[in-house]
Design an enzyme around this catalytic site. Structure first.
Site, PDB file in Angstrom:
ATOM      1  CD  GLU A 161      55.447  86.055  34.385  1.00  0.00           C
ATOM      2  OE1 GLU A 161      54.745  85.487  35.223  1.00  0.00           O
ATOM      3  OE2 GLU A 161      56.619  86.387  34.604  1.00  0.00           O
ATOM      4  CD  GLN A 212      51.573  84.821  36.825  1.00  0.00           C
ATOM      5  OE1 GLN A 212      50.797  84.277  37.617  1.00  0.00           O
ATOM      6  NE2 GLN A 212      52.594  84.181  36.271  1.00  0.00           N
ATOM      7  CG  HIS A 250      47.845  80.939  39.791  1.00  0.00           C
ATOM      8  ND1 HIS A 250      47.853  81.067  38.421  1.00  0.00           N
ATOM      9  CD2 HIS A 250      49.048  81.387  40.202  1.00  0.00           C
ATOM     10  CE1 HIS A 250      49.019  81.560  38.018  1.00  0.00           C
ATOM     11  NE2 HIS A 250      49.769  81.782  39.091  1.00  0.00           N
ATOM     12  CD  GLU A 301      53.346  80.164  40.452  1.00  0.00           C
ATOM     13  OE1 GLU A 301      52.386  80.894  40.114  1.00  0.00           O
ATOM     14  OE2 GLU A 301      54.434  80.160  39.866  1.00  0.00           O
TER      15      GLU A 301
HETATM   16  N1  CMX Z   1      41.391  77.453  40.030  1.00  0.00           N
HETATM   17  C1  CMX Z   1      40.432  76.734  40.678  1.00  0.00           C
HETATM   18  N2  CMX Z   1      39.885  75.600  40.185  1.00  0.00           N
HETATM   19  C2  CMX Z   1      40.315  75.191  38.979  1.00  0.00           C
HETATM   20  C3  CMX Z   1      41.294  75.888  38.256  1.00  0.00           C
HETATM   21  C4  CMX Z   1      41.830  77.060  38.814  1.00  0.00           C
HETATM   22  N3  CMX Z   1      42.765  77.793  38.194  1.00  0.00           N
HETATM   23  N4  CMX Z   1      41.533  75.229  37.090  1.00  0.00           N
HETATM   24  C5  CMX Z   1      40.702  74.170  37.086  1.00  0.00           C
HETATM   25  N5  CMX Z   1      39.979  74.153  38.215  1.00  0.00           N
HETATM   26  C6  CMX Z   1      38.957  73.154  38.579  1.00  0.00           C
HETATM   27  C7  CMX Z   1      37.899  73.052  37.506  1.00  0.00           C
HETATM   28  O1  CMX Z   1      36.864  73.976  37.745  1.00  0.00           O
HETATM   29  C8  CMX Z   1      37.440  71.618  37.650  1.00  0.00           C
HETATM   30  O2  CMX Z   1      36.520  71.536  38.694  1.00  0.00           O
HETATM   31  P1  CMX Z   1      35.212  70.568  38.556  1.00  0.00           P
HETATM   32  O3  CMX Z   1      35.793  69.167  38.446  1.00  0.00           O
HETATM   33  O4  CMX Z   1      34.475  70.808  39.835  1.00  0.00           O
HETATM   34  O5  CMX Z   1      34.507  71.008  37.316  1.00  0.00           O
HETATM   35  C9  CMX Z   1      38.702  70.880  38.069  1.00  0.00           C
HETATM   36  O6  CMX Z   1      39.584  71.887  38.641  1.00  0.00           O
HETATM   37  C10 CMX Z   1      39.434  70.216  36.909  1.00  0.00           C
HETATM   38  O7  CMX Z   1      39.487  71.175  35.900  1.00  0.00           O
HETATM   39  P2  CMX Z   1      39.909  70.898  34.409  1.00  0.00           P
HETATM   40  O8  CMX Z   1      39.250  71.912  33.538  1.00  0.00           O
HETATM   41  O9  CMX Z   1      39.728  69.446  34.064  1.00  0.00           O
HETATM   42  O10 CMX Z   1      41.394  71.352  34.418  1.00  0.00           O
HETATM   43  P3  CMX Z   1      42.682  70.508  34.256  1.00  0.00           P
HETATM   44  O11 CMX Z   1      42.670  69.319  35.147  1.00  0.00           O
HETATM   45  O12 CMX Z   1      42.916  70.315  32.814  1.00  0.00           O
HETATM   46  O13 CMX Z   1      43.740  71.556  34.830  1.00  0.00           O
HETATM   47  C11 CMX Z   1      44.930  72.222  36.755  1.00  0.00           C
HETATM   48  C12 CMX Z   1      43.571  72.172  36.062  1.00  0.00           C
HETATM   49  C13 CMX Z   1      44.781  73.096  37.979  1.00  0.00           C
HETATM   50  C14 CMX Z   1      45.354  70.806  37.125  1.00  0.00           C
HETATM   51  C15 CMX Z   1      45.942  72.863  35.735  1.00  0.00           C
HETATM   52  O14 CMX Z   1      45.528  74.160  35.415  1.00  0.00           O
HETATM   53  C16 CMX Z   1      47.368  72.909  36.235  1.00  0.00           C
HETATM   54  O15 CMX Z   1      48.087  71.908  36.222  1.00  0.00           O
HETATM   55  N6  CMX Z   1      47.843  74.111  36.701  1.00  0.00           N
HETATM   56  C17 CMX Z   1      49.191  74.314  37.173  1.00  0.00           C
HETATM   57  C18 CMX Z   1      50.055  75.024  36.170  1.00  0.00           C
HETATM   58  C19 CMX Z   1      49.504  76.361  35.762  1.00  0.00           C
HETATM   59  O16 CMX Z   1      48.432  76.792  36.155  1.00  0.00           O
HETATM   60  N7  CMX Z   1      50.293  77.081  34.902  1.00  0.00           N
HETATM   61  C20 CMX Z   1      49.915  78.388  34.405  1.00  0.00           C
HETATM   62  C21 CMX Z   1      50.468  79.512  35.277  1.00  0.00           C
HETATM   63  C22 CMX Z   1      51.970  79.586  35.230  1.00  0.00           C
HETATM   64  C23 CMX Z   1      52.558  80.665  36.124  1.00  0.00           C
HETATM   65  O17 CMX Z   1      51.878  81.237  36.944  1.00  0.00           O
HETATM   66  O18 CMX Z   1      53.768  80.908  35.960  1.00  0.00           O
HETATM   67 CO    CO Z   2      51.797  82.367  38.819  1.00  0.00          CO
END
Ligand code: CMX
Ligand code: CO
Length: 158
Positions: free
Chosen positions: A68, A79, A104, A154
């Protein structure tokens, strides 16, 4: 806070106004807007050249597979986020979307554990069962976008 108008039956005549059980305000400020990008250097250049915004903090968050760059805007941050490995969820997100975009929103909370428990108690899916370390020494927890109006949230405690 939402007000619910509720019409009750003959055995309990009249119309009552009742307040839904909303928690005390949990979000104190917008901590950051996260923008996922394929090229962190180019994104930093864009924000510097276009808006004069400079990098306040840079960090690799190994647990999330991201690097980041935080640009300070008043008391909040932009970010800029890029994956550091192919199995990062941000790499998957960029591939699915086909380019950069808002990934996010980070909301500041006074106590991440209290905010997270409140969300869980209302039956919403969370991605962290307990608060965990975030970047710059913060404590964070993520809420599932499918239970949060399509927005990955978050919770950030400084
Ligand atoms: N915002 C909105 N919707 C999202 C998304 C996002 N960032 N990421 C995935 N989705 C949606 C997808 O479009 C999908 O929707 P559909 O089922 O309607 O198609 C659904 O969620 C599942 O998507 P996926 O591609 O199967 O994604 P995953 O389950 O593999 O992962 C998520 C999605 C949110 C669970 C995962 O990104 C996560 O655990 N995030 C939390 C941690 C993170 O984001 N870390 C990085 C940032 C760290 C920081 O900021 O410090
Ligand atoms: Co963040």
């Amino acid at each position: 806070m939402s007000i619910t108008a509720r019409r009750v039956g003959d055995d309990d005549p009249g119309v009552q106004m009742s307040e839904s059980a909303a928690p005390a305000p949990l979000l104190t400020e917008i901590d950051h807007i996260a923008i996922a990008v394929p090229d962190l250097g180019a994104a930093i250049d864009y924000y510097r050249d276009t808006f004069g915004a400079t990098v306040d903090h840079r960090e690799v968050v190994e647990s999330d597979g991201v690097e980041e760059a935080l640009l300070k805007v008043a008391e909040s941050y932009v970010q800029l986020l890029t994956p550091t490995r192919d199995d990062s969820t941000v790499a998957k997100w960029l591939a699915n979307r086909g380019g950069p975009g808002i990934h996010h929103v980070g909301y500041r909370v006074a106590d991440c554990a209290v905010a997270l428990e409140s969300v869980k108690a209302q039956g919403f899916r969370v991605l962290d069962d307990a608060p965990r370390p975030g970047s710059r020494g913060t404590t964070v927890a993520f809420i599932h976008p499918k239970d949060a109006l399509g927005t990955l949230i978050e919770l950030v405690q400084e």
